[in-house]
Design a protein around this motif. Structure first.
Motif, PDB file in Angstrom:
ATOM      1  N   GLY A   9       0.820  -1.203   0.000  1.00  0.00           N
ATOM      2  CA  GLY A   9       0.000   0.000   0.000  1.00  0.00           C
ATOM      3  C   GLY A   9       0.855   1.254   0.000  1.00  0.00           C
ATOM      4  O   GLY A   9       2.012   1.243   0.393  1.00  0.00           O
ATOM      5  N   ALA A  10       0.268   2.341  -0.452  1.00  0.00           N
ATOM      6  CA  ALA A  10       0.974   3.622  -0.466  1.00  0.00           C
ATOM      7  C   ALA A  10       0.879   4.326   0.881  1.00  0.00           C
ATOM      8  O   ALA A  10       1.702   5.179   1.198  1.00  0.00           O
ATOM      9  CB  ALA A  10       0.393   4.512  -1.556  1.00  0.00           C
ATOM     10  N   ASP A  11      -0.120   3.955   1.695  1.00  0.00           N
ATOM     11  CA  ASP A  11      -0.276   4.586   2.999  1.00  0.00           C
ATOM     12  C   ASP A  11       0.878   4.214   3.916  1.00  0.00           C
ATOM     13  O   ASP A  11       1.455   3.141   3.818  1.00  0.00           O
ATOM     14  CB  ASP A  11      -1.587   4.142   3.659  1.00  0.00           C
ATOM     15  CG  ASP A  11      -2.813   4.723   2.977  1.00  0.00           C
ATOM     16  OD1 ASP A  11      -2.659   5.714   2.237  1.00  0.00           O
ATOM     17  OD2 ASP A  11      -3.907   4.179   3.185  1.00  0.00           O
ATOM     18  N   LEU A  12       1.180   5.125   4.824  1.00  0.00           N
ATOM     19  CA  LEU A  12       2.198   4.875   5.838  1.00  0.00           C
ATOM     20  C   LEU A  12       1.520   4.097   6.969  1.00  0.00           C
ATOM     21  O   LEU A  12       0.576   4.583   7.574  1.00  0.00           O
ATOM     22  CB  LEU A  12       2.752   6.192   6.382  1.00  0.00           C
ATOM     23  CG  LEU A  12       3.346   7.153   5.358  1.00  0.00           C
ATOM     24  CD1 LEU A  12       3.661   8.493   6.015  1.00  0.00           C
ATOM     25  CD2 LEU A  12       4.590   6.556   4.738  1.00  0.00           C
ATOM     26  N   VAL A  13       1.997   2.895   7.248  1.00  0.00           N
ATOM     27  CA  VAL A  13       1.447   2.068   8.317  1.00  0.00           C
ATOM     28  C   VAL A  13       2.531   1.898   9.370  1.00  0.00           C
ATOM     29  O   VAL A  13       3.642   1.475   9.058  1.00  0.00           O
ATOM     30  CB  VAL A  13       0.987   0.689   7.794  1.00  0.00           C
ATOM     31  CG1 VAL A  13       0.471  -0.175   8.934  1.00  0.00           C
ATOM     32  CG2 VAL A  13      -0.067   0.842   6.702  1.00  0.00           C
ATOM     33  N   ALA A  14       2.196   2.248  10.609  1.00  0.00           N
ATOM     34  CA  ALA A  14       3.166   2.137  11.697  1.00  0.00           C
ATOM     35  C   ALA A  14       2.514   1.451  12.892  1.00  0.00           C
ATOM     36  O   ALA A  14       1.320   1.621  13.137  1.00  0.00           O
ATOM     37  CB  ALA A  14       3.677   3.511  12.106  1.00  0.00           C
TER      38      ALA A  14
ATOM     39  N   PRO B 139       6.957  -0.455   4.299  1.00  0.00           N
ATOM     40  CA  PRO B 139       7.942  -0.036   3.296  1.00  0.00           C
ATOM     41  C   PRO B 139       7.666   1.340   2.698  1.00  0.00           C
ATOM     42  O   PRO B 139       8.584   2.000   2.221  1.00  0.00           O
ATOM     43  CB  PRO B 139       7.834  -1.127   2.228  1.00  0.00           C
ATOM     44  CG  PRO B 139       7.387  -2.340   2.970  1.00  0.00           C
ATOM     45  CD  PRO B 139       6.438  -1.807   4.016  1.00  0.00           C
ATOM     46  N   SER B 140       6.420   1.801   2.762  1.00  0.00           N
ATOM     47  CA  SER B 140       6.096   3.120   2.207  1.00  0.00           C
ATOM     48  C   SER B 140       6.801   4.256   2.957  1.00  0.00           C
ATOM     49  O   SER B 140       6.890   5.370   2.457  1.00  0.00           O
ATOM     50  CB  SER B 140       4.576   3.334   2.214  1.00  0.00           C
ATOM     51  OG  SER B 140       4.051   3.097   3.496  1.00  0.00           O
ATOM     52  N   TYR B 141       7.329   3.991   4.138  1.00  0.00           N
ATOM     53  CA  TYR B 141       8.094   5.006   4.873  1.00  0.00           C
ATOM     54  C   TYR B 141       9.441   5.302   4.222  1.00  0.00           C
ATOM     55  O   TYR B 141      10.043   6.329   4.485  1.00  0.00           O
ATOM     56  CB  TYR B 141       8.341   4.553   6.322  1.00  0.00           C
ATOM     57  CG  TYR B 141       7.261   4.972   7.271  1.00  0.00           C
ATOM     58  CD1 TYR B 141       7.396   6.116   8.042  1.00  0.00           C
ATOM     59  CD2 TYR B 141       6.101   4.228   7.410  1.00  0.00           C
ATOM     60  CE1 TYR B 141       6.399   6.500   8.929  1.00  0.00           C
ATOM     61  CE2 TYR B 141       5.104   4.599   8.289  1.00  0.00           C
ATOM     62  CZ  TYR B 141       5.251   5.740   9.040  1.00  0.00           C
ATOM     63  OH  TYR B 141       4.280   6.120   9.904  1.00  0.00           O
ATOM     64  N   LYS B 142       9.907   4.399   3.388  1.00  0.00           N
ATOM     65  CA  LYS B 142      11.248   4.546   2.818  1.00  0.00           C
ATOM     66  C   LYS B 142      11.440   5.891   2.114  1.00  0.00           C
ATOM     67  O   LYS B 142      12.478   6.533   2.273  1.00  0.00           O
ATOM     68  CB  LYS B 142      11.557   3.393   1.867  1.00  0.00           C
ATOM     69  CG  LYS B 142      12.990   3.394   1.400  1.00  0.00           C
ATOM     70  CD  LYS B 142      13.324   2.139   0.641  1.00  0.00           C
ATOM     71  CE  LYS B 142      14.805   2.138   0.342  1.00  0.00           C
ATOM     72  NZ  LYS B 142      15.272   0.855  -0.099  1.00  0.00           N
ATOM     73  N   GLY B 143      10.442   6.312   1.357  1.00  0.00           N
ATOM     74  CA  GLY B 143      10.558   7.570   0.631  1.00  0.00           C
ATOM     75  C   GLY B 143      10.650   8.793   1.531  1.00  0.00           C
ATOM     76  O   GLY B 143      11.221   9.809   1.146  1.00  0.00           O
TER      77      GLY B 143
ATOM     78  N   GLY C 187      13.577   6.944   5.088  1.00  0.00           N
ATOM     79  CA  GLY C 187      14.648   5.970   4.862  1.00  0.00           C
ATOM     80  C   GLY C 187      14.204   4.554   5.174  1.00  0.00           C
ATOM     81  O   GLY C 187      13.022   4.261   5.264  1.00  0.00           O
ATOM     82  N   ASP C 188      15.156   3.675   5.350  1.00  0.00           N
ATOM     83  CA  ASP C 188      14.900   2.254   5.558  1.00  0.00           C
ATOM     84  C   ASP C 188      13.984   2.017   6.759  1.00  0.00           C
ATOM     85  O   ASP C 188      14.338   2.378   7.885  1.00  0.00           O
ATOM     86  CB  ASP C 188      16.237   1.528   5.767  1.00  0.00           C
ATOM     87  CG  ASP C 188      16.064   0.047   6.034  1.00  0.00           C
ATOM     88  OD1 ASP C 188      15.018  -0.527   5.645  1.00  0.00           O
ATOM     89  OD2 ASP C 188      16.981  -0.544   6.635  1.00  0.00           O
ATOM     90  N   PRO C 189      12.806   1.420   6.535  1.00  0.00           N
ATOM     91  CA  PRO C 189      11.878   1.179   7.641  1.00  0.00           C
ATOM     92  C   PRO C 189      12.478   0.334   8.771  1.00  0.00           C
ATOM     93  O   PRO C 189      12.155   0.540   9.937  1.00  0.00           O
ATOM     94  CB  PRO C 189      10.706   0.444   6.986  1.00  0.00           C
ATOM     95  CG  PRO C 189      10.784   0.813   5.551  1.00  0.00           C
ATOM     96  CD  PRO C 189      12.242   1.002   5.255  1.00  0.00           C
TER      97      PRO C 189
END
Length: 173
Positions: free
Chosen positions: A81-86, A99-103, A106-108
């Motif tokens: 997904g494109a959403d940030l999930v934490a 993984p969308s946090y990478k942009g 950085g590295d999740p």
């Protein structure tokens, strides 16, 4: 489950066997049993008996399969997904970032264990900490808008919806 010939071989060789077996109930339904076998011999090694203890673990096996399927579904959604999930611990530290946090950050994987409020713009940080604390206290997720301050100095506007994960007793975890 092991074939009986392997069980028999282990039983003779080691004097015991432990594992899982499929069994049919009287109504014909198949169940899974956790089984323990122990070989008992008399002093002259002439006669032997096998002590067998079985426990029906069918429901546990089904629950474990459902959990694996649920975890796989979550993984697929969060990784694609494109959403940030934490997932954030009660102490505010990151347990998981998709993984969308990478942009943005950085590295999740490198984010794990870091404080989730650090990238929030200083003017928004206390408000978001308060929203987080209220969500933990009440167990009711809230919607919030705030700014992310990135390492290069740029700002991203974030809209988030919090929710809680509960433990087996129903407490916010």
């Amino acid at each position: 489950p092991q074939p009986f010939t392997e069980i028999h071989s282990d039983l003779i060789r080691y004097g015991h066997w432990e594992g899982e077996l499929f069994q049919a109930r009287r109504d014909g339904a198949q169940i899974v049993v956790a089984s323990r076998w122990a070989l008992q011999r008399d002093e002259g090694d002439r006669h032997a008996v096998v002590l067998e203890i079985n426990s029906d673990v069918t429901l546990r096996k089904k629950a474990e399969q459902k959990l694996r399927e649920s975890e796989e579904q979550f993984r697929l959604i969060s990784e694609n997904g494109a959403d940030l999930v934490a997932v954030v611990g009660l102490d505010g530290k990151r347990l998981y970032n998709s993984p969308s946090y990478k942009g943005l950050l950085g590295d999740p994987e490198s984010l794990r264990g870091t404080v989730s409020f650090d990238e929030i713009h200083p003017e928004d940080r206390e408000k978001i900490k308060s929203v987080f604390e209220e969500t933990v206290r009440t167990g009711v997720g809230q919607r919030a808008e705030y700014r992310f301050l990135l390492k290069d100095g740029s700002i991203r506007h974030i809209e988030s919806q919090g929710s809680v994960i509960r433990d087996q007793e129903g407490k916010v975890a």
